[in-house]
Write a protein that holds these residues in place. Structure first.
Motif, PDB file in Angstrom:
ATOM      1  N   GLN A 191       2.252   7.920  -1.733  1.00 10.87           N
ATOM      2  CA  GLN A 191       2.420   7.590  -0.321  1.00 10.87           C
ATOM      3  C   GLN A 191       3.916   7.465  -0.042  1.00 10.87           C
ATOM      4  OE1 GLN A 191      -0.897   6.377   0.993  1.00 10.87           O
ATOM      5  NE2 GLN A 191       0.075   7.285   2.769  1.00 10.87           N
ATOM      6  N   VAL A 192       4.329   7.785   1.188  1.00 11.10           N
ATOM      7  CA  VAL A 192       5.726   7.507   1.527  1.00 11.10           C
ATOM      8  C   VAL A 192       5.757   6.348   2.506  1.00 11.10           C
ATOM      9  CG1 VAL A 192       7.863   8.371   2.542  1.00 11.10           C
ATOM     10  CG2 VAL A 192       6.450   9.878   1.130  1.00 11.10           C
ATOM     11  N   ILE A 193       6.441   5.294   2.134  1.00  8.79           N
ATOM     12  CA  ILE A 193       6.659   4.188   3.059  1.00  8.79           C
ATOM     13  C   ILE A 193       8.015   4.448   3.701  1.00  8.79           C
ATOM     14  CG2 ILE A 193       6.864   1.692   3.307  1.00  8.79           C
ATOM     15  CD1 ILE A 193       5.089   1.365   0.903  1.00  8.79           C
ATOM     16  N   LYS A 194       8.013   4.497   5.029  1.00  9.50           N
ATOM     17  CA  LYS A 194       9.224   4.953   5.722  1.00  9.50           C
ATOM     18  C   LYS A 194      10.188   3.809   6.010  1.00  9.50           C
ATOM     19  CE  LYS A 194       7.934   9.278   7.552  1.00  9.50           C
ATOM     20  NZ  LYS A 194       6.463   9.301   7.640  1.00  9.50           N
ATOM     21  N   ALA A 195      11.449   4.165   6.106  1.00  9.68           N
ATOM     22  CA  ALA A 195      12.459   3.195   6.528  1.00  9.68           C
ATOM     23  C   ALA A 195      12.002   2.581   7.851  1.00  9.68           C
ATOM     24  CB  ALA A 195      13.805   3.887   6.705  1.00  9.68           C
ATOM     25  N   GLY A 196      12.140   1.259   7.969  1.00 12.11           N
ATOM     26  CA  GLY A 196      11.741   0.599   9.207  1.00 12.11           C
ATOM     27  C   GLY A 196      10.294   0.134   9.209  1.00 12.11           C
ATOM     28  N   GLU A 197       9.558   0.399   8.113  1.00 11.85           N
ATOM     29  CA  GLU A 197       8.195  -0.114   8.014  1.00 11.85           C
ATOM     30  C   GLU A 197       8.173  -1.396   7.178  1.00 11.85           C
ATOM     31  OE1 GLU A 197       5.453   3.813   8.671  1.00 11.85           O
ATOM     32  OE2 GLU A 197       5.886   3.302   6.595  1.00 11.85           O
ATOM     33  N   GLY A 198       7.136  -2.185   7.417  1.00 16.74           N
ATOM     34  CA  GLY A 198       7.013  -3.439   6.682  1.00 16.74           C
ATOM     35  C   GLY A 198       6.066  -3.314   5.507  1.00 16.74           C
ATOM     36  N   VAL A 199       6.277  -4.146   4.505  1.00 19.18           N
ATOM     37  CA  VAL A 199       5.344  -4.200   3.369  1.00 19.18           C
ATOM     38  C   VAL A 199       5.009  -5.659   3.074  1.00 19.18           C
ATOM     39  CG1 VAL A 199       5.753  -2.049   2.106  1.00 19.18           C
ATOM     40  CG2 VAL A 199       7.369  -3.935   1.834  1.00 19.18           C
ATOM     41  N   ILE A 200       3.747  -5.880   2.683  1.00 20.13           N
ATOM     42  CA  ILE A 200       3.303  -7.222   2.292  1.00 20.13           C
ATOM     43  C   ILE A 200       2.708  -7.124   0.891  1.00 20.13           C
ATOM     44  CG2 ILE A 200       1.748  -9.143   2.826  1.00 20.13           C
ATOM     45  CD1 ILE A 200       1.860  -8.396   5.733  1.00 20.13           C
ATOM     46  N   MET A 201       3.324  -7.836  -0.040  1.00 26.09           N
ATOM     47  CA  MET A 201       2.821  -7.835  -1.408  1.00 26.09           C
ATOM     48  C   MET A 201       2.000  -9.107  -1.613  1.00 26.09           C
ATOM     49  SD  MET A 201       5.354  -5.588  -1.336  1.00 26.09           S
ATOM     50  CE  MET A 201       6.810  -6.567  -1.065  1.00 26.09           C
ATOM     51  N   VAL A 202       0.678  -8.943  -1.689  1.00 27.40           N
ATOM     52  CA  VAL A 202      -0.189 -10.113  -1.847  1.00 27.40           C
ATOM     53  C   VAL A 202      -0.304 -10.451  -3.335  1.00 27.40           C
ATOM     54  CG1 VAL A 202      -1.621 -10.459   0.201  1.00 27.40           C
ATOM     55  CG2 VAL A 202      -1.962  -8.426  -1.177  1.00 27.40           C
ATOM     56  N   ASN A 203       0.603 -11.310  -3.785  1.00 27.49           N
ATOM     57  CA  ASN A 203       0.687 -11.614  -5.211  1.00 27.49           C
ATOM     58  C   ASN A 203      -0.595 -12.243  -5.763  1.00 27.49           C
ATOM     59  OD1 ASN A 203       4.170 -12.742  -5.029  1.00 27.49           O
ATOM     60  ND2 ASN A 203       3.318 -10.693  -5.033  1.00 27.49           N
ATOM     61  N   GLU A 204      -1.355 -12.959  -4.896  1.00 25.72           N
ATOM     62  CA  GLU A 204      -2.542 -13.636  -5.417  1.00 25.72           C
ATOM     63  C   GLU A 204      -3.553 -12.657  -6.000  1.00 25.72           C
ATOM     64  OE1 GLU A 204      -1.441 -13.611  -2.331  1.00 25.72           O
ATOM     65  OE2 GLU A 204      -3.003 -13.895  -0.814  1.00 25.72           O
ATOM     66  N   VAL A 205      -3.607 -11.450  -5.447  1.00 25.39           N
ATOM     67  CA  VAL A 205      -4.567 -10.489  -5.979  1.00 25.39           C
ATOM     68  C   VAL A 205      -3.947  -9.665  -7.119  1.00 25.39           C
ATOM     69  CG1 VAL A 205      -4.226  -8.659  -4.277  1.00 25.39           C
ATOM     70  CG2 VAL A 205      -6.486  -8.981  -5.276  1.00 25.39           C
TER      71      VAL A 205
END
Ligand code: HEM
Ligand code: SF4
Lengths: 64, 410
Positions: free
Chosen positions: B312-326
């Motif tokens: 997948q390409v995550i584009k500049a200006g997009e947000g990411v959420i890393m759900v560490n609990e899972v």
């Protein structure tokens, strides 16, 4: 096997000291230092653990 | 289950699911089931937030570590695409280096790393043991049942940070009262704000005193940077406040929620109580950090350059959420991940995050939790929950997961 540490990258998490106490220590500011850059074979598993848990990708184990 | 059967939920496959998702009522220690499904079926997927924005949700351990360790991923909340939080706990404004990127983040963080070195933290262990023993003495001498959160879990990190920062003993009561209000469930946002300003004002004043007359404590070290022209007084106060806030509710919730998890797993509690091995206590701390993962709802970041990950390409200006609990329940890394097993090797958990922002206070948090888990259940071996599990209120919407109160007796 040789351990390489890039102290510039270190964020002083202390994780390498916990994983491999005989190989890593910290200076007065908490930045990692190497106690042995060619650790004995029986310490290599600990070093591999340190490489795996270092959050800053500051440690490498190289074949030389 | 019943709800999903009666509600006519239309199938809209291209609509991003809403985030955050709910935990299952009967599994208060497990991440939301929907997160586990995504981890299996769509490890990188768009979700919809309260404000309509659609950042990427990252559920696998390996992807989360890769992104959190990537310099193209920014912790600056002002960046376009940063997934914003809509919680009363989110706080106002920026809090020192936790929301900055390198090189400024590294410059500031390095000013306060010294007291968190493993050996320096070990030297504090006797003082922490004394604090813990004193609070247990008070509980044993007082009425039953007692709320463990109020009587034990919250005072510990507050007193420990007093010790570390160098807050004089006479001011401990003021400090503790206000820090308690800052996180108290029944406090109004105004009261919280007021308490937070009181503490900030107090810390600013104490830094002023240390500027004039340095001592051997962390506030003096921070004041020294002001004298050296590396920080202004406001930045110094903000840094002290970050150290206080970051370690307060987190540690307290690990104490209370950890105790509840052990009470619900009596076999594990017995193992811990009956062992003399400090290594088992240390291992229990890592496992409880992994299993409970209290900093739920995700590490949030904005992407500053296109990043290719997982096809997948995550584009500049997009947000990411890393759900560490899972991620901490990822079966690729932790076999039988939903089982609490204090004898497993859980050291690779990411309960303290990953990358350059990984918790600065982790050596201190580990030591505090080792002292607590190694002492409380031995000194009060008959400790038990004084209400039904169903009546315990969990902090589902708060940024740090835990219990609002934990009535216990013995
Ligand atoms: C069990 C207790 C704790 C947990 C679970 C915890 C968890 C975390 C996590 C997940 C982060 C990363 C935030 C991010 O990447 O966005 C973090 C950062 C941080 N924590 Fe902790 N923490 C704990 C205790 C403490 C304590 C005791 C202190 C200090 C006294 C502390 C100070 C900090 C600081 C200063 C940061 C920011 C680091 C940076 O941005 O470079 N924490 N913590
Ligand atoms: S694990 Fe990495 S970041 Fe942490 S102290 Fe060691 S070298 Fe530094």
């Amino acid at each position: 096997m040789k351990v390489e540490l890039e102290a510039d990258k270190c964020v002083a998490s202390g994780q390498c000291v916990l994983a491999a106490t005989d190989v890593f220590d910290q200076d007065d500011d908490g930045i990692a230092i190497l106690l042995a850059d060619r650790p004995a074979a029986e310490l290599l598993d600990d070093v591999r653990e340190a490489v795996a848990v270092c959050p800053a990708a500051a440690i490498r184990l190289v074949d030389q | 289950m019943a709800d999903t059967l009666v509600q006519p939920v239309p199938e809209v496959p291209d609509e991003a699911p809403e985030f955050p998702m709910s935990r299952a009522a009967r599994c208060p220690f497990d991440p939301p089931p929907a997160l586990k499904e995504l981890q299996e079926q769509a490890p990188l997927t768009r979700v919809r937030l309260w404000d309509g924005s659609e950042p990427w949700l990252v559920t696998r351990y390996a992807d989360q570590r890769a992104l959190l360790g990537d310099p193209r991923v920014s912790a600056d909340t002002d960046r376009p695409g940063y997934p914003t939080k809509a919680s009363p706990d989110a706080g106002e404004g920026k809090l020192s280096f936790i929301m900055m990127d390198d090189p400024e983040h590294a410059r500031l963080r390095r000013m306060v790393t010294a007291p968190f070195a493993i050996k320096r933290v070990e030297a504090l262990r006797p003082a922490v043991q004394q604090i813990v023993d004193g609070l247990i003495d008070d509980m044993l001498a007082g009425p039953r049942p007692v709320d463990l959160v109020e009587a034990f879990a919250l005072p510990i990190p507050s007193l420990v940070i007093c010790e570390l920062l160098g807050v004089p003993y006479d001011d401990h009561a003021f400090f503790q009262d206000n820090t308690k209000t800052m996180v108290h469930r029944d406090a109004t946002p105004e009261q919280r704000g007021q308490a937070s300003r009181e503490v900030a004002g107090y810390l600013a004043g104490l830094i002023g005193k240390r500027l004039a007359e340095p001592k051997d404590d962390l506030l003096s070290a921070i004041a020294g940077r002001v004298t050296a022209g590396e920080l202004d007084h406001g930045q110094a106060t903000e840094m002290a406040l970050l150290l206080l806030i970051a370690g307060h509710e987190t540690t307290a919730n690990m104490i209370a929620l950890g105790t509840l998890a052990l009470l619900q797993n009596p076999g594990q509690l017995a193992l811990l109580r009956e062992s003399d091995d400090p290594r088992l206590v240390a291992s229990a701390v890592e496992e409880l950090l992994r299993y409970l993962h209290i900093t739920h709802l995700g590490r949030r970041r904005a992407v500053t350059e296109d990043i290719e990950i997982g096809g997948q390409v995550i584009k500049a200006g997009e947000g990411v959420i890393m759900v560490n609990e899972v991620a901490n329940r990822d079966p690729d890394v932790f076999p039988d991940p939903d089982r609490l097993d204090i004898t497993r090797d859980a050291r690779r958990h990411i309960a303290f995050g990953f990358g350059v922002h990984q918790c600065l206070g982790q050596p201190l948090a580990r030591m505090e939790l080792q002292v607590v888990y190694g002492t409380l259940y031995r000194r009060i071996p008959t400790l038990e929950l004084a209400c039904a599990l169903e009546d315990v209120r969990f902090k589902n919407d708060a940024f740090i997961y835990g219990v609002h109160e934990l009535p216990v007796t013995w």
